[in-house]
Design an enzyme around this catalytic site. Sequence first.
Site, short mmCIF file in Angstrom:
data_model
loop_
_atom_site.label_atom_id
_atom_site.label_comp_id
_atom_site.label_asym_id
_atom_site.label_seq_id
_atom_site.Cartn_x
_atom_site.Cartn_y
_atom_site.Cartn_z
N LEU A 113 -1.24 6.37 -7.99
CA LEU A 113 0.06 6.18 -7.35
C LEU A 113 -0.13 5.13 -6.27
O LEU A 113 -1.06 5.22 -5.45
CB LEU A 113 0.52 7.51 -6.74
N ASP A 114 0.73 4.11 -6.26
CA ASP A 114 0.61 3.02 -5.28
C ASP A 114 0.60 3.56 -3.85
O ASP A 114 1.27 4.57 -3.57
CB ASP A 114 1.78 2.04 -5.41
N PRO A 115 -0.12 2.92 -2.93
CA PRO A 115 -0.13 3.38 -1.53
C PRO A 115 1.27 3.52 -0.93
O PRO A 115 1.53 4.45 -0.16
CB PRO A 115 -0.93 2.29 -0.80
N LEU A 116 2.20 2.61 -1.30
CA LEU A 116 3.54 2.65 -0.73
C LEU A 116 4.45 3.67 -1.43
O LEU A 116 5.59 3.86 -1.02
CB LEU A 116 4.17 1.26 -0.78
N ALA A 117 3.94 4.31 -2.48
CA ALA A 117 4.71 5.34 -3.18
C ALA A 117 4.37 6.71 -2.62
O ALA A 117 3.30 6.93 -2.06
CB ALA A 117 4.39 5.30 -4.67
#
Length: 305
Positions: A49-53
């Site tokens: 999961l992307d850091p910004l997600a």
Amino acid sequence: MSQAPQKRPKRNLSGWLVFSKPYDMSSTEAVGKLRWLYGAKKAGHAGTLDPLATGILPIAFGEATKTVPYVQDGIKLYQFDIVWGSQTSTDDIEGEVIATSDVRPERAALEAVLPRFTGLITQVPPAFSAIRIGGERAYDLARAGETPQMPPREVEIETIEIVSHGPERSRLAVTCAKGTYVRALARDIAEALGTRGHVGALHRARVGEFSDEMAVSLESIEALEGAARDQFLLPVAAGLFDLPEIRLDERQAATIRLGNPVLLTGRDAPVALEEAWASCRGEAVAVGFVEKGQFKPRRVILAGG
């Protein structure tokens, strides 16, 4: 002479944690943090999961790591915002703006274009992704100023719906199979509407049977100490939700755990299955397949896992 502090002993811990990943934490950081908090010998995650997600990041401890591929194959539900009027280098809010448009789509136009993005579709992954190009990660090439040639790929979108719509920002919900890049989906929807767009927010609400309702926050875990945190763990079998279950008696389970096949008996015993998991008293014993009425293990799950 002062003694060096003793290292905390690692635990033979097995099970699944449905972790609610916070904003601005990478998946690797999350695994490291939770492995330390639980004192686990082994840990991994099922699907970056992307850091910004934010949202569901399934964490596997111990024997559960053997079932990671089955969780990764689970259907995902994402909620995401498309910010209209600008495209970025990363296709999300982290990148630099590389193109703009004055076009702001009407809700009716957005509704009309969404069927083009359901079923089997072809998408070009973002340049800032973990896909390997010539042995290098695409994001490493992009950060070095190169323009990696991203090969198109086929992905499957089950459903895509509008949650809310505004002139500057719309929220959508998408149910999709693994390998789908939501950032690419937002970019392509905007282009199909004659404008530009990027992901302004991204939340993963479900992975297979793991949902927001089951998710545990970092604050909840840190509020407890030691083995009290184990109350948040699900059994290894929780990661095998998509596979048929073969129930064994204790004698059969012991045979399977030695890596040997067992003959399945009974009126409803399957003759052939490409994949299945075997259990004994509700506990996972192995993942394998059924051939000519025999369950044959591929991955044995140790007792207590």
